[in-house]
Design a protein around this motif. Structure first.
Motif, PDB file in Angstrom:
ATOM      1  N   GLY A   1       0.481  -1.142  -0.247  1.00  0.00           N
ATOM      2  CA  GLY A   1      -0.178   0.389  -0.220  1.00  0.00           C
ATOM      3  C   GLY A   1       1.032   1.454   0.157  1.00  0.00           C
ATOM      4  O   GLY A   1       0.312   2.537   0.301  1.00  0.00           O
ATOM      5  N   SER A   2       2.123   1.033   0.451  1.00  0.00           N
ATOM      6  CA  SER A   2       2.794   2.390   0.024  1.00  0.00           C
ATOM      7  C   SER A   2       2.444   2.940  -0.800  1.00  0.00           C
ATOM      8  O   SER A   2       3.083   2.502  -2.442  1.00  0.00           O
ATOM      9  CB  SER A   2       4.276   1.931   0.422  1.00  0.00           C
ATOM     10  N   HIS A   3       3.784   4.483  -1.085  1.00  0.00           N
ATOM     11  CA  HIS A   3       2.804   5.507  -2.389  1.00  0.00           C
ATOM     12  C   HIS A   3       4.551   6.400  -2.742  1.00  0.00           C
ATOM     13  O   HIS A   3       4.396   6.574  -3.088  1.00  0.00           O
ATOM     14  CB  HIS A   3       1.741   6.064  -2.042  1.00  0.00           C
ATOM     15  N   PHE A   4       5.490   5.607  -1.923  1.00  0.00           N
ATOM     16  CA  PHE A   4       6.996   5.613  -1.644  1.00  0.00           C
ATOM     17  C   PHE A   4       7.006   5.580  -3.252  1.00  0.00           C
ATOM     18  O   PHE A   4       7.672   4.450  -4.132  1.00  0.00           O
ATOM     19  CB  PHE A   4       7.463   5.243  -0.721  1.00  0.00           C
ATOM     20  N   ARG A   5       8.272   6.102  -3.979  1.00  0.00           N
ATOM     21  CA  ARG A   5       8.557   6.214  -5.429  1.00  0.00           C
ATOM     22  C   ARG A   5      10.178   6.898  -4.775  1.00  0.00           C
ATOM     23  O   ARG A   5      10.265   7.888  -4.768  1.00  0.00           O
ATOM     24  CB  ARG A   5       8.062   7.638  -6.251  1.00  0.00           C
ATOM     25  N   PRO A   6      11.265   5.846  -5.372  1.00  0.00           N
ATOM     26  CA  PRO A   6      12.458   5.848  -5.633  1.00  0.00           C
ATOM     27  C   PRO A   6      13.083   6.529  -6.989  1.00  0.00           C
ATOM     28  O   PRO A   6      12.337   6.145  -7.671  1.00  0.00           O
ATOM     29  CB  PRO A   6      13.255   4.685  -5.629  1.00  0.00           C
ATOM     30  N   LEU A   7      14.010   7.673  -6.783  1.00  0.00           N
ATOM     31  CA  LEU A   7      14.034   8.252  -7.805  1.00  0.00           C
ATOM     32  C   LEU A   7      15.352   7.534  -8.278  1.00  0.00           C
ATOM     33  O   LEU A   7      16.217   8.316  -6.781  1.00  0.00           O
ATOM     34  CB  LEU A   7      13.972   9.434  -7.600  1.00  0.00           C
ATOM     35  N   MET A   8      16.158   7.512  -9.098  1.00  0.00           N
ATOM     36  CA  MET A   8      17.435   7.149  -9.197  1.00  0.00           C
ATOM     37  C   MET A   8      18.050   8.046  -9.477  1.00  0.00           C
ATOM     38  O   MET A   8      18.344   8.330 -10.959  1.00  0.00           O
ATOM     39  CB  MET A   8      16.923   5.289  -9.740  1.00  0.00           C
ATOM     40  N   THR A   9      19.699   7.342  -9.001  1.00  0.00           N
ATOM     41  CA  THR A   9      20.365   8.173  -9.599  1.00  0.00           C
ATOM     42  C   THR A   9      22.020   6.990 -10.263  1.00  0.00           C
ATOM     43  O   THR A   9      21.871   5.746  -9.838  1.00  0.00           O
ATOM     44  CB  THR A   9      21.692   8.592  -8.748  1.00  0.00           C
ATOM     45  N   ALA A  10      22.323   7.554 -11.137  1.00  0.00           N
ATOM     46  CA  ALA A  10      23.709   6.152 -11.735  1.00  0.00           C
ATOM     47  C   ALA A  10      25.597   7.349 -11.254  1.00  0.00           C
ATOM     48  O   ALA A  10      25.491   7.987 -11.162  1.00  0.00           O
ATOM     49  CB  ALA A  10      23.616   7.045 -13.638  1.00  0.00           C
ATOM     50  N   TYR A  11      25.969   6.277 -10.997  1.00  0.00           N
ATOM     51  CA  TYR A  11      27.269   6.549 -10.648  1.00  0.00           C
ATOM     52  C   TYR A  11      28.086   6.825 -11.430  1.00  0.00           C
ATOM     53  O   TYR A  11      28.341   6.031 -12.397  1.00  0.00           O
ATOM     54  CB  TYR A  11      27.128   4.980  -9.465  1.00  0.00           C
ATOM     55  N   LEU A  12      28.486   7.679 -11.330  1.00  0.00           N
ATOM     56  CA  LEU A  12      29.296   8.350 -12.433  1.00  0.00           C
ATOM     57  C   LEU A  12      30.544   8.275 -12.307  1.00  0.00           C
ATOM     58  O   LEU A  12      31.222   7.653 -11.284  1.00  0.00           O
ATOM     59  CB  LEU A  12      29.737  10.361 -12.322  1.00  0.00           C
ATOM     60  N   THR A  13      31.332   7.247 -13.587  1.00  0.00           N
ATOM     61  CA  THR A  13      32.764   6.773 -13.479  1.00  0.00           C
ATOM     62  C   THR A  13      33.396   7.756 -14.675  1.00  0.00           C
ATOM     63  O   THR A  13      33.191   7.960 -15.598  1.00  0.00           O
ATOM     64  CB  THR A  13      32.674   5.303 -13.753  1.00  0.00           C
ATOM     65  N   ASP A  14      35.041   7.421 -14.714  1.00  0.00           N
ATOM     66  CA  ASP A  14      35.032   7.911 -15.715  1.00  0.00           C
ATOM     67  C   ASP A  14      34.760   7.241 -17.338  1.00  0.00           C
ATOM     68  O   ASP A  14      35.106   8.199 -17.911  1.00  0.00           O
ATOM     69  CB  ASP A  14      36.886   7.513 -15.697  1.00  0.00           C
ATOM     70  N   GLY A  15      34.357   5.532 -16.952  1.00  0.00           N
ATOM     71  CA  GLY A  15      33.353   5.372 -18.289  1.00  0.00           C
ATOM     72  C   GLY A  15      32.443   5.318 -18.423  1.00  0.00           C
ATOM     73  O   GLY A  15      31.999   4.797 -19.065  1.00  0.00           O
ATOM     74  N   THR A  16      31.414   6.409 -18.103  1.00  0.00           N
ATOM     75  CA  THR A  16      30.200   6.110 -18.316  1.00  0.00           C
ATOM     76  C   THR A  16      29.760   6.663 -19.520  1.00  0.00           C
ATOM     77  O   THR A  16      30.151   7.247 -20.126  1.00  0.00           O
ATOM     78  CB  THR A  16      29.739   7.530 -16.954  1.00  0.00           C
ATOM     79  N   ASP A  17      28.845   5.528 -19.567  1.00  0.00           N
ATOM     80  CA  ASP A  17      27.981   6.461 -21.501  1.00  0.00           C
ATOM     81  C   ASP A  17      26.880   6.886 -21.310  1.00  0.00           C
ATOM     82  O   ASP A  17      26.277   6.863 -21.121  1.00  0.00           O
ATOM     83  CB  ASP A  17      27.742   4.566 -22.080  1.00  0.00           C
ATOM     84  N   ALA A  18      27.327   8.488 -21.989  1.00  0.00           N
ATOM     85  CA  ALA A  18      26.575   9.148 -21.832  1.00  0.00           C
ATOM     86  C   ALA A  18      25.271   9.197 -22.819  1.00  0.00           C
ATOM     87  O   ALA A  18      24.371   9.482 -22.451  1.00  0.00           O
ATOM     88  CB  ALA A  18      27.164  10.592 -23.515  1.00  0.00           C
ATOM     89  N   ASP A  19      25.365   8.202 -24.163  1.00  0.00           N
ATOM     90  CA  ASP A  19      23.672   7.338 -25.032  1.00  0.00           C
ATOM     91  C   ASP A  19      23.612   6.944 -23.428  1.00  0.00           C
ATOM     92  O   ASP A  19      22.091   6.923 -23.580  1.00  0.00           O
ATOM     93  CB  ASP A  19      24.631   6.504 -25.308  1.00  0.00           C
ATOM     94  N   ASP A  20      24.100   5.592 -22.726  1.00  0.00           N
ATOM     95  CA  ASP A  20      23.207   5.084 -21.426  1.00  0.00           C
ATOM     96  C   ASP A  20      22.769   6.226 -20.663  1.00  0.00           C
ATOM     97  O   ASP A  20      21.318   5.655 -20.164  1.00  0.00           O
ATOM     98  CB  ASP A  20      23.976   3.781 -21.041  1.00  0.00           C
TER      99      ASP A  20
END
Ligand code: NCD
Ligand code: ZN
Length: 350
Positions: free
Chosen positions: A70-89
């Motif tokens: 019954g919870s209406h809580f919404r997790p808002l997700m974050t990406a962990y930035l690394t030297d190799g993070t892909d901008a398209d993803d």
């Protein structure tokens, strides 16, 4: 006739910086945030970290499955930035509604940050893309140079790294996470009106200073990063949070660790505040005579900066007192000590 306790009603708050962990710890801590908040920005510093859309979807689904019925809580997700993070993803994950923001940990700044950014040139294409699509960058604002005094690492970051980052990416929205210094307050006040810089302020940094960590002995449960600073900084943070200014908002940085990992020869950084997050902030705002500013800080300023709607529902707080739980049992002989454990707070959620 008995006097009714004082009450305040506000739009349901969100937590713009929260560590939920995984597995048994997630199941133990999530109900607290879900009971109080509409949404939370979920930190990606798991081991291994949440670096791409696929991993974030799996983590999001684990959180949703662990929510109380019954919870209406919404997790808002974050990406962990690394030297190799892909901008398209990152862009695809944002378009799909998986990612709300990207978190930048300078490598080795804090718990599980070994994969963090070592070279700002390498992440420039990702940051340019985020600026283009209006996706915020959440910054752990401390330099990691071990020769810089630990109490100066935030101020030095603000002096040396932040201006370069902002100069190079003038359209990027940046949240300086968990500010702990008057320098943090000042830089956010300077750039806040431009709409590109804001800050979260934790409840514990409004309540403790660096001396609190050493009252009568060493208090490992008050050790977190960024570490608490001198009293003048705590006072600057309290003035900022309770000012009503739109660039300061609620972000607990609640970071649970098993008691054994805190009470150790090399204890982990992190303070667990989520069990009574709203009550802790209410205490501070009341002490400052600023309860009328609590809703802006807790429920309005964050959504406005992120470009999200405010929550539809409301919460009511009553000044009838609350005893913070002694310990949180995670199961498997693991427990977490909440901030202000066993102490009385003036306000409680009804
Ligand atoms: C956080 C944790 O334990 O994940 N610890 C902390 O002291 N705040 C990491 C972080 O946000 O720095
Ligand atoms: Zn954090």
């Amino acid at each position: 006739m008995t006097d009714q306790p004082q009450r305040i009603t506000l739009r349901r708050p969100d937590d713009w910086h929260l560590h939920l962990r995984t597995g048994a710890m997630l199941k133990a801590v999530l109900p607290h945030s879900a009971a109080q908040l509409g949404r939370a920005i979920v930190m990606p510093n798991l081991a291994p970290p949440v670096v791409d859309t696929a991993r974030a979807e799996i983590y999001r689904d684990e959180i949703l499955a662990a929510l109380p019925a019954g919870s209406h809580f919404r997790p808002l997700m974050t990406a962990y930035l690394t030297d190799g993070t892909d901008a398209d993803d990152i862009e695809a994950g944002h378009a799909k509604g998986v990612f709300t923001a990207v978190k930048l940990y300078p490598a080795h700044a804090t718990t599980n940050s070994a994969h963090g950014v070592t070279d700002f040139d390498k992440v420039a294409p990702v940051l340019d893309r985020m600026a283009k699509i209006g996706m915020p960058l959440l910054v752990h604002g401390e330099v990691t140079d071990q020769s810089v005094d630990i109490f100066d690492r935030e101020a030095v970051f603000i002096d040396t790294v932040l201006p370069k980052l902002m100069g190079r990416h003038p359209d990027l929205k940046i949240v300086l996470e968990h500010i702990t210094t008057e320098e943090g307050v000042a830089v956010v006040r300077q750039h806040g009106p431009g709409g590109k810089l804001a800050a979260t302020i934790t409840a514990h940094h409004l309540m403790i200073n660096r001396s609190s960590i050493f009252v009568g002995g060493i208090r490992p449960h008050l050790y977190c990063l960024p570490i608490a600073k001198r009293e003048k900084h705590r006072l600057a943070l309290r003035a900022a949070a309770t000012s009503g200014e739109p660039w300061f908002f609620f972000g607990t940085d609640s970071a649970p660790h098993p008691i054994g990992a805190k009470e150790s020869a090399c204890g982990c950084a992190g303070i667990y505040t989520a069990a009574t997050a709203v009550e802790l902030y209410a205490q501070v705002f009341d002490e400052e005579g600023a309860l009328d500013k609590l809703e802006a800080f807790a429920s309005l300023n964050g959504p406005a900066f992120y470009g999200l709607p405010v929550n539809e529902s409301f919460i009511t707080l009553e000044k009838s007192g609350l005893i913070v739980p002694d310990v949180l049992d995670v199961g498997g002989n693991i427990a977490v000590l909440p901030f202000r454990s066993g102490e009385r707070l003036d306000w409680r959620l009804v």
